[in-house]
Design a protein around this motif. Structure first.
Motif, PDB file in Angstrom:
ATOM      1  N   LEU A 314       0.838  -1.017   0.019  1.00  0.00           N
ATOM      2  CA  LEU A 314       0.029   0.124  -0.018  1.00  0.00           C
ATOM      3  C   LEU A 314       0.972   1.253   0.007  1.00  0.00           C
ATOM      4  CD1 LEU A 314      -2.777  -1.214   2.324  1.00  0.00           C
ATOM      5  CD2 LEU A 314      -3.254  -0.574   0.025  1.00  0.00           C
ATOM      6  N   LYS A 317       1.812   2.361  -3.279  1.00  0.00           N
ATOM      7  CA  LYS A 317       0.416   3.172  -4.080  1.00  0.00           C
ATOM      8  C   LYS A 317       0.239   4.426  -3.319  1.00  0.00           C
ATOM      9  CE  LYS A 317      -0.687  -0.725  -6.355  1.00  0.00           C
ATOM     10  NZ  LYS A 317      -0.531  -0.637  -7.830  1.00  0.00           N
ATOM     11  N   LEU A 347      -7.874  -0.567  -3.010  1.00  0.00           N
ATOM     12  CA  LEU A 347      -6.588  -0.659  -3.003  1.00  0.00           C
ATOM     13  C   LEU A 347      -6.123  -2.153  -2.345  1.00  0.00           C
ATOM     14  CD1 LEU A 347      -4.697   2.709  -3.088  1.00  0.00           C
ATOM     15  CD2 LEU A 347      -4.518   1.222  -4.837  1.00  0.00           C
TER      16      LEU A 347
END
Ligand SMILES: *Cc1c(COP(=O)(O)O)cnc(C)c1O
Length: 355
Positions: A314, A317, A347
């Motif tokens: 994550l 991202k 996500l």
């Protein structure tokens, strides 16, 4: 091993969604304007009108005689316990308490006292666990001086001590002649979630503090409240620790602004946390603790990916989360929107699909 600051923001793509901590908020333009126009004086000699106004406000809010402005919540805990205890004394807290695991051993280093960490679900110990930890007054045993709780219990999942539970624990402590201390870093989250006033929550607690740099979104400051004679002694430690300040009204103005504008909206953070948790609960294999306030703890191991790998994926991202106590902690706050929660869930579903 060098001691490094735990900055997860270095040499990585920019952070778009910051769920790392409610300490991550930036002061809003309106808060900055309040700070810029603050009336100030020398706080150390009692001459800063903004600090004085804040202390009066916090004492009133928490139902205590007096309050003192501090640079941090940690200094509130340290100074309060230095006043309550003598070297060799024992403090009773939950084993996940901030005073035990996140204050660099200050209480041992400066106070020479020992903290006993009790077990218990969700960052809380039961009245029975407290009773069982109390020992007889003999020459063999150390004096037990303070019972300390966190409202809300951070590592416990941002859980709320019920008023009844708090009162019962405080009564047990007082019946033994012990002092009661409340780490109220997120006390106002508990108040907004339950509708119980801060004054009522803290009624049985001799010392209590709130942090302005968590959900309230101020850049600096915490305030510790208690009886006037106690706060006078805390001032002595504040001076000794280097916590006495000068034109601290610059900070106090941000704190006053946060009390006026950022308390009721904590309900939004709680709604965002619930939305995140219910989205996570729908992902096969993800175990999520139902949030009571603004902290969401979850473990994706059952979905085929470790918490650490999920946090890494994550982060790549632009979504920042923390690993804490073997789980992932997501924290909602002033700078987190409902849209960001939706994007984060998207996500996470994507990361799980790839795992
Ligand atoms: C953040 C926190 C503290 C310390 O506050 P600082 O302002 O970061 O020093 C203490 N207790 C709890 C439960 C906290 O979450």
């Amino acid at each position: 091993m060098p001691y490094t600051p735990a900055s997860p923001t270095q040499s990585q793509p920019p952070v778009r969604i910051n769920l790392l901590s409610d300490t991550q908020t930036r002061p809003t333009p309106a808060m900055r304007a309040a700070i810029a126009s603050a009336e100030v004086g020398d706080e150390q000699i009692g001459d800063d009108p903004s600090v004085n106004a804040l202390c009066a406000r916090v004492a009133d809010l928490l139902g205590k005689e007096a309050a003192v402005f501090m640079p941090s919540g940690t200094m509130c805990n340290v100074a309060a316990l230095l006043v309550h205890c003598r070297p060799g004394d024992e403090i009773i807290a939950h084993k996940t308490a901030h005073i035990l695991s996140r204050e660099g051993g200050t209480h041992a280093a400066l106070g020479g006292f020992q903290i006993t960490g009790l077990d218990g679900a969700d960052g809380q110990f039961t009245p029975d666990a407290l009773r069982a930890a109390l020992h007889p007054h003999t020459r063999y045993e150390m004096p037990q001086t303070v019972v300390s709780v966190e409202q809300t219990a951070n590592i416990g999942g941002g859980t709320i001590w019920t008023k009844q539970h708090l009162d019962e624990v405080a009564d047990i402590a007082h019946a033994r002649g012990m002092a009661t201390h409340m780490d109220g870093a997120r006390l106002l989250n508990a108040c907004v979630a339950t509708g119980i006033s801060a004054q009522d929550m803290a009624a049985g607690w001799d010392s209590v503090w709130i942090d302005f740099t968590k959900g309230l979104g101020a850049p600096l400051g915490a305030a510790l409240a208690g009886p006037r004679a106690f706060i006078d002694k805390v001032w002595h430690w504040k001076q000794r620790l280097g916590g006495a300040m000068r034109q601290a009204g610059m900070s106090a103005a941000g704190c006053l602004y946060s009390l006026d504008h950022h308390v009721d909206r904590l309900a939004d953070d709680h709604a965002h946390a619930r939305a995140l948790a219910s989205g996570l609960a729908q992902i096969n294999g993800v175990v999520v603790q139902q949030p009571e306030t603004n902290l969401v703890f979850f473990d994706p191991a059952g979905a085929g990916i470790s918490g650490a790998d999920m946090v890494k994926a994550l982060r790549a991202k632009g979504v920042l989360l923390a690993t804490m106590d073997g789980r992932i902690r997501a924290c909602t706050h002033l700078d987190v929107t409902a849209e960001m929660i939706e994007q984060t869930l998207e996500l996470i579903r994507d990361v799980v699909r790839r795992a």
